[in-house]
Write a protein that holds these residues in place. Structure first.
Motif: not given
Length: 469
Positions: A461-469, A363-367, A343-354
């Motif tokens: 102090k955090s590991e950077i996975l992606y930076s556009k710059e 291997k992430i199960r879903t985008s 019964s939990v209401k959810i809202r789909k937002l977007a697909d992330i770039n895996l």
């Protein structure tokens, strides 16, 4: 400024509270002006209704009784208006601290709220202001109001007596009374001739306005001090001159005590005072005081460690009762919904770039990324001013972030940050990792604005996975 002490992260919040406080003073002033205007109309109307030839000594006594009743009503109206203004401004500092601490909790994913924790901190200070214990002369608020209105009552009685002695009609006396009591009225040309012993006060409501401004200003100041004492992260109080101080004071009369306070330095930094030693602002002072606190990210780290069971005597003393009253206080990822078909209401937002994430997490199960109804309510409650930004930029932030950081304190969680022209937007997303329930979806845990300075600290102090710059 002493090392480790800064008020910059807190300044914008307190500036907003200060602006609300000043608006409150302005609104209260207009209400007081309305009280005087209505009283002027009522007093004039009673005199004007008197028939010609009936202005006798008996009539004067009857009018004086009616005047006493109307003045007493006026005292009640003034007292209620000023007290309401005091209470409204007194609530602002505590609300500001609560919002700041709530944002700190959200930064480290702690599902809890300090809302209401500081709501009673100004009560004792307000009582001291109202009954006069905070002032050298010991006069209570009601006594100060009585003094203002007693002077008005005496002047009105003098106008009646002298007006009758000069054989003025009821209509003429009514016009004189309305002109005298109304804040907007101009002095009649004949006033000095008719009433030479009664100075025409062109700002009849000035003293009441001044009383209100001072009382509300002191209520805000006292509540600010109480909130500072209750906040374990506060290390000092900063005194900041009003932007109009030079024009209003220095250019016309030279420096005053506020300049001394702003340059005060006893090792805590220029303009900073110990919490227990902050001067009370003078009547009608427009200067600001705010708490000197650490960066929000440092506060968040400390709160997170404490919630996780770390020892912190200072936080135990300040918030131990708050923590004990929240036995289910947990990290947000522990409450992440399984997102099963329930019964939990959810809202789909977007697909992330895996591709940006799987080198780190496997291997992430879903985008697919979703927002649950409960998390939407969380954002609306904790970050109400940011929810509109989420509606506008949330999908873009997840789909095309400018920066992705690993949340080092929460398993399988990333910070997806998007930079806009005016600010930075931070979406905290819990990923569905290998081995986890295949029915689950990547979920947005929270969303809020984040300062450039805090983004820079997180990058360091955090590991950077992606930076556009």
């Amino acid at each position: 400024m002493a090392q480790g002490m800064t008020y910059k992260d807190f300044e914008a919040r307190m500036a907003a509270a200060r602006a609300a406080h000043l608006r409150n003073i302005d609104i209260t002033g207009k209400k007081i002006q309305g009280i005087y205007t209505q009283a002027a109309r009522d007093l004039a109307k009673r005199a004007e209704a008197t028939r010609a030839g009936t202005l006798t000594e008996r009539w004067v006594k009857d009018y004086q009784k009616a005047l006493e009743k109307r003045i007493e009503q006026m005292r009640g109206e003034l007292g209620g208006t000023i007290l309401s203004g005091m209470r409204k401004s007194a609530g602002l500092p505590g609300d500001t601290v609560e919002g700041w601490l709530n944002d700190a909790l959200a930064m480290v994913g702690v599902d809890g709220s300090f809302t209401g924790t500081f709501s009673r901190t100004p009560d004792a200070a307000l009582r001291m202001l109202i009954d006069g214990r905070m002032y050298r002369d010991g006069k209570s608020l009601s006594r100060r109001i009585w003094n203002r209105t007693d002077q008005l009552q005496g002047s009105i009685e003098d106008i009646l007596t002298q007006g009758i002695a000069q054989h003025r009609s009821a209509l003429q006396i009514a016009q004189d009374l309305e002109a005298y009591v109304s804040p907007k009225a101009k002095m009649p040309v004949s006033w000095l001739t008719l009433y030479p012993d009664i100075p025409f006060d062109r700002q009849i409501d000035y003293n009441a306005q001044r009383l209100a401004r001072t009382a509300i200003n002191h209520a805000y100041w006292a509540a600010n001090m109480a909130a500072a004492k209750a906040n374990p992260f506060c290390r000092a109080m900063h005194w900041q001159l009003s932007p109009s101080h030079y024009e209003r004071q220095v250019a016309r009369f030279g420096e005053d005590i506020c300049d001394t306070y702003a340059s005060h330095d006893e090792g805590l930094g220029r303009g900073n005072f110990p919490i227990d030693d902050v001067p009370m602002p003078h009547a009608q002072c427009l200067c600001a005081t705010w708490q000197v606190v650490p960066e929000l990210s440092d506060v968040a780290d400390r709160l997170g460690a404490w919630v996780d069971g770390g020892e912190d005597a200072e936080l135990d003393a300040a918030f131990g009762e708050w923590k004990a009253g929240k036995p289910a206080l947990t990290r947000i990822e522990m409450k992440a919904a399984a997102n099963e078909e329930t019964s939990v209401k959810i809202r789909k937002l977007a697909d992330i770039n895996l591709n940006l994430l799987e080198e780190k997490f496997g291997k992430i199960r879903t985008s697919e990324t979703i927002l649950t109804e409960e998390r939407a309510a969380h954002i609306q409650e904790r970050h109400p001013e940011d929810y509109a930004l989420f509606e506008k930029y949330g999908v873009q932030t997840i789909r095309e972030p400018d920066l992705i950081l690993v949340d080092e304190k929460h398993e399988g969680t990333v910070l997806m940050i998007r930079k806009t022209k005016d600010t930075n937007l931070n979406a905290i997303v819990r990923l569905v990792l290998p081995g986890e329930d295949e029915k689950r979806k990547n979920s947005v845990m929270t969303f809020y604005r984040i300062r450039d300075k805090n983004v820079e600290k997180l990058e360091k102090k955090s590991e950077i996975l992606y930076s556009k710059e």
